[in-house]
Design a protein around this motif. Structure first.
Motif, PDB file in Angstrom:
ATOM      1  N   ARG A  89       0.875  -1.201  -0.106  1.00 26.80           N
ATOM      2  CA  ARG A  89      -0.106   0.118   0.176  1.00 26.80           C
ATOM      3  C   ARG A  89       0.676   1.110   0.022  1.00 26.80           C
ATOM      4  O   ARG A  89       0.622   2.281  -0.555  1.00 26.80           O
ATOM      5  N   VAL A  90       2.121   1.204   0.549  1.00 25.16           N
ATOM      6  CA  VAL A  90       2.862   2.391   0.790  1.00 25.16           C
ATOM      7  C   VAL A  90       3.332   2.516  -0.973  1.00 25.16           C
ATOM      8  O   VAL A  90       3.281   3.825  -1.452  1.00 25.16           O
ATOM      9  N   ARG A  91       3.640   1.569  -1.610  1.00 26.34           N
ATOM     10  CA  ARG A  91       4.102   1.606  -2.671  1.00 26.34           C
ATOM     11  C   ARG A  91       2.900   2.202  -3.813  1.00 26.34           C
ATOM     12  O   ARG A  91       2.930   3.128  -4.947  1.00 26.34           O
ATOM     13  N   ALA A  92       1.757   1.621  -3.597  1.00 26.88           N
ATOM     14  CA  ALA A  92       0.511   2.013  -4.388  1.00 26.88           C
ATOM     15  C   ALA A  92       0.274   3.493  -3.979  1.00 26.88           C
ATOM     16  O   ALA A  92      -0.408   4.342  -4.934  1.00 26.88           O
ATOM     17  N   ALA A  93       0.651   4.083  -3.115  1.00 27.80           N
ATOM     18  CA  ALA A  93       0.465   5.466  -2.736  1.00 27.80           C
ATOM     19  C   ALA A  93       1.464   6.306  -3.234  1.00 27.80           C
ATOM     20  O   ALA A  93       1.254   7.537  -3.179  1.00 27.80           O
ATOM     21  N   GLY A  94       2.494   6.050  -3.815  1.00 31.75           N
ATOM     22  CA  GLY A  94       3.457   6.395  -4.578  1.00 31.75           C
ATOM     23  C   GLY A  94       4.664   6.838  -3.745  1.00 31.75           C
ATOM     24  O   GLY A  94       5.490   7.567  -4.024  1.00 31.75           O
ATOM     25  N   THR A  96       8.284   5.376  -1.886  1.00 28.16           N
ATOM     26  CA  THR A  96       9.557   4.213  -2.113  1.00 28.16           C
ATOM     27  C   THR A  96       9.916   3.786  -0.860  1.00 28.16           C
ATOM     28  O   THR A  96      10.512   4.412   0.291  1.00 28.16           O
ATOM     29  N   PRO A  97       9.626   2.484  -0.317  1.00 31.94           N
ATOM     30  CA  PRO A  97      10.177   1.978   0.719  1.00 31.94           C
ATOM     31  C   PRO A  97      11.393   1.705   0.755  1.00 31.94           C
ATOM     32  O   PRO A  97      12.148   1.283  -0.379  1.00 31.94           O
ATOM     33  N   ARG A 107      10.653  -7.437  11.505  1.00 32.67           N
ATOM     34  CA  ARG A 107      11.233  -6.680  10.408  1.00 32.67           C
ATOM     35  C   ARG A 107      10.816  -5.225  10.492  1.00 32.67           C
ATOM     36  O   ARG A 107       9.774  -4.937  11.053  1.00 32.67           O
ATOM     37  N   ARG A 108      11.336  -4.470   9.789  1.00 32.49           N
ATOM     38  CA  ARG A 108      11.011  -3.043   9.377  1.00 32.49           C
ATOM     39  C   ARG A 108      11.445  -2.469   8.276  1.00 32.49           C
ATOM     40  O   ARG A 108      12.444  -2.853   7.589  1.00 32.49           O
ATOM     41  N   PHE A 109      10.934  -1.369   7.839  1.00 33.99           N
ATOM     42  CA  PHE A 109      11.280  -0.482   6.654  1.00 33.99           C
ATOM     43  C   PHE A 109      10.624   0.861   6.934  1.00 33.99           C
ATOM     44  O   PHE A 109       9.918   1.184   7.545  1.00 33.99           O
ATOM     45  N   TYR A 110      11.701   1.852   5.959  1.00 33.65           N
ATOM     46  CA  TYR A 110      11.216   3.160   5.984  1.00 33.65           C
ATOM     47  C   TYR A 110      10.635   3.814   4.713  1.00 33.65           C
ATOM     48  O   TYR A 110      10.829   3.146   3.823  1.00 33.65           O
ATOM     49  N   PHE A 111       9.953   4.924   4.894  1.00 37.42           N
ATOM     50  CA  PHE A 111       9.649   5.619   3.758  1.00 37.42           C
ATOM     51  C   PHE A 111       9.609   7.166   4.011  1.00 37.42           C
ATOM     52  O   PHE A 111       9.241   7.600   5.223  1.00 37.42           O
ATOM     53  N   ASP A 112       9.919   8.118   2.987  1.00 35.68           N
ATOM     54  CA  ASP A 112       9.440   9.520   3.218  1.00 35.68           C
ATOM     55  C   ASP A 112       8.199   9.849   2.670  1.00 35.68           C
ATOM     56  O   ASP A 112       8.133   9.304   1.243  1.00 35.68           O
ATOM     57  N   GLY A 116       8.294  15.170   3.200  1.00 36.05           N
ATOM     58  CA  GLY A 116       9.714  14.848   3.742  1.00 36.05           C
ATOM     59  C   GLY A 116       9.761  14.190   5.174  1.00 36.05           C
ATOM     60  O   GLY A 116      10.660  13.916   5.995  1.00 36.05           O
ATOM     61  N   ILE A 117       8.658  13.840   5.463  1.00 34.08           N
ATOM     62  CA  ILE A 117       8.318  13.133   6.782  1.00 34.08           C
ATOM     63  C   ILE A 117       8.784  11.675   6.748  1.00 34.08           C
ATOM     64  O   ILE A 117       8.270  11.044   5.896  1.00 34.08           O
ATOM     65  N   GLU A 118       9.818  11.311   7.513  1.00 35.86           N
ATOM     66  CA  GLU A 118      10.080   9.860   7.339  1.00 35.86           C
ATOM     67  C   GLU A 118       9.218   9.008   8.189  1.00 35.86           C
ATOM     68  O   GLU A 118       8.780   9.314   9.564  1.00 35.86           O
TER      69      GLU A 118
END
Length: 126
Positions: A89-94, A96-97, A107-112, A116-118
């Motif tokens: 869903r993060v990818r679908a929202a545009g 980049t994880p 597990r974990r991942f991050y995206f901005d 610019g909020i991480e």
């Protein structure tokens, strides 16, 4: 014991940010309306807590490194039982994880986001 109720974050468009938060994390809008200084606020989250998203026409993006700024917002972390679905869903929202990592016990991942909020997404899934 005290419990965190909400955090208030300035964003460029509180309605747009709330929309993708609902889509990506399954949250809901709890309240929205005019706010201080002629801004607009949307409260988005769960029954247990929420983010108050404040937007104001005169707000400017920060050029400071939040990790080197006292009082800076470094990231917002959310926890999920299905990290793979949230990442889709993060990818679908545009967005980049990145910065994927395993940690005990999951597990974990991050995206901005576009402001610019991480964001950190974590799970106990292996």
């Amino acid at each position: 014991m005290a419990q965190l109720e909400h955090a208030n974050i300035t964003v460029s468009d509180s309605k747009a940010t709330a929309a993708w938060l609902c889509e990506v994390f399954g949250w809901r809008i709890r309240w929205q309306g005019p706010a201080m200084q002629t801004g607009f606020t949307v409260h988005v989250g769960t029954d247990q807590g929420y983010l108050a998203l404040f937007s104001h026409a005169g707000a400017k993006p920060s050029r400071e490194d939040s990790y080197r700024t006292v009082g800076g917002l470094n990231h917002v972390a959310v926890f999920t039982d299905d990290i793979d679905a949230v990442e889709d869903r993060v990818r679908a929202a545009g967005f980049t994880p990145g910065n994927h990592a395993s940690y005990a016990p999951g597990r974990r991942f991050y995206f901005d986001d576009s402001d610019g909020i991480e964001w950190e997404v974590a799970s106990h899934q292996q």
